[in-house]
Design a protein around this motif. Structure first.
Motif, PDB file in Angstrom:
ATOM      1  N   SER A 160       0.824  -1.212   0.000  1.00  0.00           N
ATOM      2  CA  SER A 160       0.000   0.000   0.000  1.00  0.00           C
ATOM      3  C   SER A 160       0.857   1.260   0.000  1.00  0.00           C
ATOM      4  N   ASN A 161       1.942   1.267   0.758  1.00  0.00           N
ATOM      5  CA  ASN A 161       2.775   2.470   0.824  1.00  0.00           C
ATOM      6  C   ASN A 161       3.520   2.736  -0.473  1.00  0.00           C
ATOM      7  N   TYR A 162       4.141   1.729  -1.042  1.00  0.00           N
ATOM      8  CA  TYR A 162       4.838   1.955  -2.309  1.00  0.00           C
ATOM      9  C   TYR A 162       3.852   2.353  -3.410  1.00  0.00           C
ATOM     10  N   SER A 163       2.670   1.757  -3.404  1.00  0.00           N
ATOM     11  CA  SER A 163       1.663   2.130  -4.407  1.00  0.00           C
ATOM     12  C   SER A 163       1.255   3.594  -4.248  1.00  0.00           C
ATOM     13  N   GLU A 164       1.048   4.029  -3.014  1.00  0.00           N
ATOM     14  CA  GLU A 164       0.668   5.423  -2.763  1.00  0.00           C
ATOM     15  C   GLU A 164       1.812   6.384  -3.088  1.00  0.00           C
ATOM     16  N   LEU A 165       3.033   6.020  -2.715  1.00  0.00           N
ATOM     17  CA  LEU A 165       4.183   6.875  -3.019  1.00  0.00           C
ATOM     18  C   LEU A 165       4.377   7.005  -4.528  1.00  0.00           C
ATOM     19  N   LYS A 166       4.189   5.904  -5.249  1.00  0.00           N
ATOM     20  CA  LYS A 166       4.306   5.951  -6.711  1.00  0.00           C
ATOM     21  C   LYS A 166       3.226   6.857  -7.300  1.00  0.00           C
ATOM     22  N   ALA A 167       1.996   6.747  -6.797  1.00  0.00           N
ATOM     23  CA  ALA A 167       0.911   7.594  -7.303  1.00  0.00           C
ATOM     24  C   ALA A 167       1.211   9.072  -7.063  1.00  0.00           C
ATOM     25  N   LEU A 168       1.716   9.416  -5.886  1.00  0.00           N
ATOM     26  CA  LEU A 168       2.103  10.800  -5.604  1.00  0.00           C
ATOM     27  C   LEU A 168       3.223  11.246  -6.535  1.00  0.00           C
ATOM     28  N   ASN A 169       4.208  10.383  -6.702  1.00  0.00           N
ATOM     29  CA  ASN A 169       5.334  10.706  -7.578  1.00  0.00           C
ATOM     30  C   ASN A 169       4.855  10.946  -9.014  1.00  0.00           C
TER      31      ASN A 169
END
Length: 146
Positions: free
Chosen positions: A42-51
């Motif tokens: 969930s965190n990597y997915s969210e960080l990628k979306a923000l990026n």
């Protein structure tokens, strides 16, 4: 302590040192990461979306592997980089492994992380409680949110 993240140099994923001044004029999310945590996907997915959404507007993700919590980041930085790239199609700015909390038994915490915790205190204590703790840094290098 007072100052900005620009006062620090950190070890990059290849073992060299880089000044955090490279983020001058940019917004940065600094985060301690782990590949084998229940929060990883969930965190990597969210960080990628923000990026993906804000990179062109000056957002950068600075990821610091940390094996301090449940030994959930046991591998080297090259393995972490490959894992994140292949599983999440994401390449944050990856740095060398760090200790985000220090102590007599576990060793000395990374100076940048001591600074981050002082600038934005935690709940009950300033210590980092687990993987994927994030610090938001403004375009002037000031820590504005935890």
């Amino acid at each position: 302590m007072s100052g900005t993240i620009y006062d620090f140099s950190v070890r990059d994923a290849q073992g060299g040192f880089v000044s955090m001044e490279k983020y001058s004029g940019l917004v940065v999310i600094i985060v301690n990461v782990a590949s084998y945590c229940g929060l990883t996907s969930s965190n990597y997915s969210e960080l990628k979306a923000l990026n993906d959404k804000y990179y062109e507007r000056g957002l950068r993700i600075a990821a610091f592997p940390c094996n301090q919590f449940g030994f959930q980041e046991p591998y080297c930085e090259a393995s972490v980089n490959t894992f994140v790239k292949e599983k999440f199609d994401f390449e944050p700015d990856l740095y060398g492994k760090v200790l985000v909390n220090g102590g007599i038994v576990i060793g000395k915490e990374a100076p940048l992380w001591a600074f981050l915790k002082q600038e934005q205190a935690g709940t009950l204590t300033n210590s980092i409680k687990w993987n994927f703790t994030k610090f938001l840094v403004d375009r002037k290098g000031k820590v504005v949110e935890r």
